[in-house]
Design an enzyme around this catalytic site. Structure first.
Site, PDB file in Angstrom:
ATOM      1  N   SER A 155    -119.048 -28.671  -4.866  1.00  0.00           N
ATOM      2  CA  SER A 155    -118.209 -27.485  -4.702  1.00  0.00           C
ATOM      3  C   SER A 155    -118.777 -26.526  -3.660  1.00  0.00           C
ATOM      4  O   SER A 155    -120.002 -26.407  -3.518  1.00  0.00           O
ATOM      5  CB  SER A 155    -118.107 -26.764  -6.051  1.00  0.00           C
ATOM      6  OG  SER A 155    -117.631 -25.456  -5.874  1.00  0.00           O
ATOM      7  N   TYR A 178    -113.580 -24.308  -0.120  1.00  0.00           N
ATOM      8  CA  TYR A 178    -112.736 -23.122  -0.287  1.00  0.00           C
ATOM      9  C   TYR A 178    -112.826 -22.393   1.036  1.00  0.00           C
ATOM     10  O   TYR A 178    -113.893 -21.906   1.400  1.00  0.00           O
ATOM     11  CB  TYR A 178    -113.303 -22.194  -1.368  1.00  0.00           C
ATOM     12  CG  TYR A 178    -113.044 -22.584  -2.797  1.00  0.00           C
ATOM     13  CD1 TYR A 178    -111.755 -22.831  -3.260  1.00  0.00           C
ATOM     14  CD2 TYR A 178    -114.095 -22.649  -3.710  1.00  0.00           C
ATOM     15  CE1 TYR A 178    -111.526 -23.154  -4.577  1.00  0.00           C
ATOM     16  CE2 TYR A 178    -113.874 -22.965  -5.044  1.00  0.00           C
ATOM     17  CZ  TYR A 178    -112.584 -23.220  -5.468  1.00  0.00           C
ATOM     18  OH  TYR A 178    -112.352 -23.537  -6.777  1.00  0.00           O
ATOM     19  N   THR A 204    -109.449 -27.472  -1.060  1.00  0.00           N
ATOM     20  CA  THR A 204    -108.714 -27.061  -2.267  1.00  0.00           C
ATOM     21  C   THR A 204    -107.626 -26.064  -1.882  1.00  0.00           C
ATOM     22  O   THR A 204    -107.915 -25.006  -1.327  1.00  0.00           O
ATOM     23  CB  THR A 204    -109.681 -26.442  -3.299  1.00  0.00           C
ATOM     24  OG1 THR A 204    -110.634 -27.444  -3.652  1.00  0.00           O
ATOM     25  CG2 THR A 204    -108.952 -25.978  -4.550  1.00  0.00           C
ATOM     26  N   LYS A 268    -106.797 -31.249  -1.831  1.00  0.00           N
ATOM     27  CA  LYS A 268    -106.867 -31.246  -3.306  1.00  0.00           C
ATOM     28  C   LYS A 268    -105.951 -30.160  -3.871  1.00  0.00           C
ATOM     29  O   LYS A 268    -106.087 -28.988  -3.515  1.00  0.00           O
ATOM     30  CB  LYS A 268    -108.314 -30.966  -3.742  1.00  0.00           C
ATOM     31  CG  LYS A 268    -108.523 -30.821  -5.243  1.00  0.00           C
ATOM     32  CD  LYS A 268    -110.006 -30.706  -5.561  1.00  0.00           C
ATOM     33  CE  LYS A 268    -110.281 -30.665  -7.048  1.00  0.00           C
ATOM     34  NZ  LYS A 268    -110.201 -29.309  -7.607  1.00  0.00           N
ATOM     35  N   HIS A 292    -106.264 -28.123 -10.682  1.00  0.00           N
ATOM     36  CA  HIS A 292    -107.519 -27.411 -10.896  1.00  0.00           C
ATOM     37  C   HIS A 292    -107.906 -27.424 -12.391  1.00  0.00           C
ATOM     38  O   HIS A 292    -108.449 -26.459 -12.909  1.00  0.00           O
ATOM     39  CB  HIS A 292    -107.398 -25.967 -10.397  1.00  0.00           C
ATOM     40  CG  HIS A 292    -108.638 -25.423  -9.759  1.00  0.00           C
ATOM     41  ND1 HIS A 292    -108.734 -25.178  -8.422  1.00  0.00           N
ATOM     42  CD2 HIS A 292    -109.841 -25.059 -10.269  1.00  0.00           C
ATOM     43  CE1 HIS A 292    -109.925 -24.665  -8.136  1.00  0.00           C
ATOM     44  NE2 HIS A 292    -110.626 -24.594  -9.249  1.00  0.00           N
ATOM     45  N   GLY A 325    -107.533 -33.737 -17.165  1.00  0.00           N
ATOM     46  CA  GLY A 325    -107.268 -34.272 -18.501  1.00  0.00           C
ATOM     47  C   GLY A 325    -107.690 -35.706 -18.742  1.00  0.00           C
ATOM     48  O   GLY A 325    -107.353 -36.275 -19.781  1.00  0.00           O
ATOM     49  N   ARG A 347    -114.468 -31.642 -16.492  1.00  0.00           N
ATOM     50  CA  ARG A 347    -115.156 -31.197 -17.709  1.00  0.00           C
ATOM     51  C   ARG A 347    -115.995 -32.289 -18.383  1.00  0.00           C
ATOM     52  O   ARG A 347    -117.089 -31.980 -18.861  1.00  0.00           O
ATOM     53  CB  ARG A 347    -114.150 -30.593 -18.681  1.00  0.00           C
ATOM     54  CG  ARG A 347    -113.520 -29.291 -18.142  1.00  0.00           C
ATOM     55  CD  ARG A 347    -112.521 -28.717 -19.123  1.00  0.00           C
ATOM     56  NE  ARG A 347    -111.821 -27.549 -18.624  1.00  0.00           N
ATOM     57  CZ  ARG A 347    -110.687 -27.602 -17.895  1.00  0.00           C
ATOM     58  NH1 ARG A 347    -110.141 -28.763 -17.574  1.00  0.00           N
ATOM     59  NH2 ARG A 347    -110.103 -26.478 -17.507  1.00  0.00           N
TER      60      ARG A 347
HETATM   61  C1  LIG Z   1    -115.890 -25.086 -14.773  1.00  0.00           C
HETATM   62  C2  LIG Z   1    -115.035 -25.623 -13.662  1.00  0.00           C
HETATM   63  C3  LIG Z   1    -115.300 -25.248 -12.363  1.00  0.00           C
HETATM   64  C4  LIG Z   1    -114.530 -25.753 -11.320  1.00  0.00           C
HETATM   65  N1  LIG Z   1    -114.858 -25.430 -10.029  1.00  0.00           N
HETATM   66  C5  LIG Z   1    -114.128 -25.948  -9.017  1.00  0.00           C
HETATM   67  C6  LIG Z   1    -114.481 -25.671  -7.674  1.00  0.00           C
HETATM   68  O1  LIG Z   1    -115.462 -25.009  -7.390  1.00  0.00           O
HETATM   69  N2  LIG Z   1    -113.684 -26.185  -6.695  1.00  0.00           N
HETATM   70  C7  LIG Z   1    -112.582 -26.956  -6.980  1.00  0.00           C
HETATM   71  O2  LIG Z   1    -111.883 -27.399  -6.062  1.00  0.00           O
HETATM   72  N3  LIG Z   1    -112.254 -27.248  -8.255  1.00  0.00           N
HETATM   73  C8  LIG Z   1    -112.993 -26.775  -9.267  1.00  0.00           C
HETATM   74  N4  LIG Z   1    -112.679 -27.098 -10.545  1.00  0.00           N
HETATM   75  C9  LIG Z   1    -111.562 -28.027 -10.814  1.00  0.00           C
HETATM   76  C10 LIG Z   1    -112.071 -29.470 -10.826  1.00  0.00           C
HETATM   77  O3  LIG Z   1    -112.442 -29.880  -9.538  1.00  0.00           O
HETATM   78  C11 LIG Z   1    -111.012 -30.438 -11.346  1.00  0.00           C
HETATM   79  O4  LIG Z   1    -109.837 -30.261 -10.606  1.00  0.00           O
HETATM   80  C12 LIG Z   1    -110.720 -30.286 -12.821  1.00  0.00           C
HETATM   81  O5  LIG Z   1    -111.887 -29.943 -13.531  1.00  0.00           O
HETATM   82  C13 LIG Z   1    -110.151 -31.589 -13.381  1.00  0.00           C
HETATM   83  O6  LIG Z   1    -109.749 -31.427 -14.702  1.00  0.00           O
HETATM   84  P1  LIG Z   1    -110.645 -31.855 -15.973  1.00  0.00           P
HETATM   85  O7  LIG Z   1    -111.732 -30.842 -16.086  1.00  0.00           O
HETATM   86  O8  LIG Z   1    -109.668 -31.793 -17.081  1.00  0.00           O
HETATM   87  O9  LIG Z   1    -111.187 -33.234 -15.737  1.00  0.00           O
HETATM   88  C14 LIG Z   1    -113.447 -26.617 -11.599  1.00  0.00           C
HETATM   89  C15 LIG Z   1    -113.180 -26.991 -12.918  1.00  0.00           C
HETATM   90  C16 LIG Z   1    -113.985 -26.522 -13.930  1.00  0.00           C
HETATM   91  C17 LIG Z   1    -113.694 -26.981 -15.344  1.00  0.00           C
END
Ligand SMILES: Cc1cc2nc3c(=O)[nH]c(=O)nc-3n(C[C@H](O)[C@H](O)[C@H](O)COP(=O)(O)O)c2cc1C
Length: 395
Positions: A155, A178, A204, A268, A292, A325, A347
């Site tokens: 990230s 970002y 993103t 993304k 996201h 998910g 997650r």
């Molecule tokens: C705690 C957390 C932080 C995240 N930080 C970013 C990030 O910095 N940049 C980004 O593009 N997506 C971020 N995401 C989204 C993830 O890249 C991803 O799209 C998402 O977690 C997928 O869903 P899932 O957690 O159900 O597997 C974040 C998600 C979580 C849970």
């Protein structure tokens, strides 16, 4: 319980005890009665040691270790969390049509993506601020992803700088961007990623502003403001108070990236056929169907429900990835069957990180890989390219 499963459980138990013995976090685990490890008979230790059968067991353990603020930040989402739930529940709307009487001795999970051969189609999504979950943060995740040969995306808002993470990971790291509203800053970010050897820039596009997350972030923001959680890539280049998101971002940014970035450009956050068509038109090298993890707009649509229209629009011209998910091997299987080229998780690996550090991330990846291989055997598909729409039916 068959012998293979018992063996797997024993390996997990030993890895866990070994890790706890070595880890500075041993003090933080009273709930596991670890003092018993050296004095109690083996049989009792087995009974008391946590068993991680699936990623939900890792989640339960992470809840005990990380504390409420971190778990709320990790598991939280926009508004009333309906999109978070829709992502997971969306997979229940598709069913697998398995085939019989196929020799499934040899299974290959290899895929080709962006000129690379990946051992598994399961990729670690970019997740910011991983030090909130474990002191080793992204470094632990990188070591785990490397040891299990999984693709990792770093990230923009990682706590450790991308260069350090690349050293922990090895070659072919991917970088999530970002874009800030100041292209000079964005350019420096891209240069840092390229110097670290990143080959893919995952832009993103679902975050012109942060989503409405009511259950989290207060402690995180305080830790950032107090300097306890640093943004490794933005430190010293993003003026205090300036956001790392950009409300003015349009498709023009893709043109700008083509001239300012040597990495492949993957967008993304695509969830519609209209934007999928534009992504191809603007020369993107790939897209990720993503909302996201339900943390941005409360759209009430699971990403798996968006996948068909995106895949059908793109028609194989560029790779389509998906996240949101994914919790089981069958979820991975269904996404691949509908037409995803790879599947990303957020997650689940963070639950492993919060629960156990590097060994926990490894465990999350081992669990999902093992589930996918078993599911491929049960469904009668021996390689990823065999998993097509014939294997799935919508309700
Ligand atoms: C705690 C957390 C932080 C995240 N930080 C970013 C990030 O910095 N940049 C980004 O593009 N997506 C971020 N995401 C989204 C993830 O890249 C991803 O799209 C998402 O977690 C997928 O869903 P899932 O957690 O159900 O597997 C974040 C998600 C979580 C849970």
């Amino acid at each position: 319980m068959d012998n293979g499963y018992a063996h797997h459980t024993e390996i997990q138990r030993r890895k866990f005890l070994e890790w706890v013995g070595l880890s500075g976090l041993a003090f933080a685990l009273p709930v596991l009665s670890l003092e018993g490890c050296t004095t109690k008979p083996e049989a009792e230790q087995v009974a008391e040691s946590p068993v991680f059968r699936n990623v939900f067991d890792l989640e339960a353990q992470s809840r005990k270790i990380m504390g409420n603020d971190a778990i709320e930040y990790l598991n939280g989402g926009a508004d009333d969390l309906r999109t978070v739930k829709a992502n997971a529940e969306g997979y229940r709307k598709f069913q697998i049509r398995e085939r019989r009487l196929i020799d499934v001795t040899n299974i290959s999970t290899r895929i080709e993506l962006f000129g690379q051969t990946l051992a598994s189609p399961i990729i670690l999504s970019p997740v910011g601020f991983q030090k909130f979950f474990h002191p080793d943060g992204e470094l632990a995740t990188a070591r785990a992803a490397a040891s299990r040969k999984h693709q990792l995306v770093v990230s923009t808002v990682s706590n450790y700088p991308v260069g350090e993470i690349a050293t922990a990971y090895g070659s072919n790291l991917w970088f999530q961007l970002y874009p800030t509203s100041d292209r000079k800053i964005t350019k420096v970010l891209l240069e840092k990623a390229e110097q670290a050897g990143c080959t893919v820039c995952m832009l993103t596009v679902d975050t012109p502003v942060l989503g409405n997350r009511e259950t989290s972030a207060t402690t995180l923001l305080k830790l950032i403001e107090a300097g306890e959680l640093k943004m490794g890539n933005l430190e010293g280049i993003l003026p205090k108070g300036q956001s790392f998101t950009d409300m003015t971002m349009t498709w023009e940014l893709i043109d700008w990236l083509h001239t300012n970035c040597k990495m492949k450009i993957v967008i993304k956050g695509i969830v519609t056929k209209e934007d999928a068509a534009l992504a191809v038109k603007y020369g993107a090298d790939g897209v990720v169907v993503s909302n996201h993890g339900g943390r941005q707009l409360e759209s009430d649509r699971g990403t798996i429900e968006c996948l068909t229209e995106v895949v059908d629009e793109i028609k194989g011209r560029i790779p389509v990835l998906i996240d949101g998910g994914v919790r089981r091997g069958t979820d991975v299987f269904k996404a691949l069957a509908i037409g995803a080229d790879a599947v990303c998780i957020g997650r689940p690996f963070c639950w492993g990180l919060g629960a156990l550090g590097q060994p926990g991330v490894e465990m999350a990846l081992d669990i999902l890989d093992a589930e996918l291989v078993r599911d491929m055997r049960l469904a009668g598909a021996t390689s990823i390219d065999q998993i097509n729409r014939d294997f799935v039916s919508a309700v």
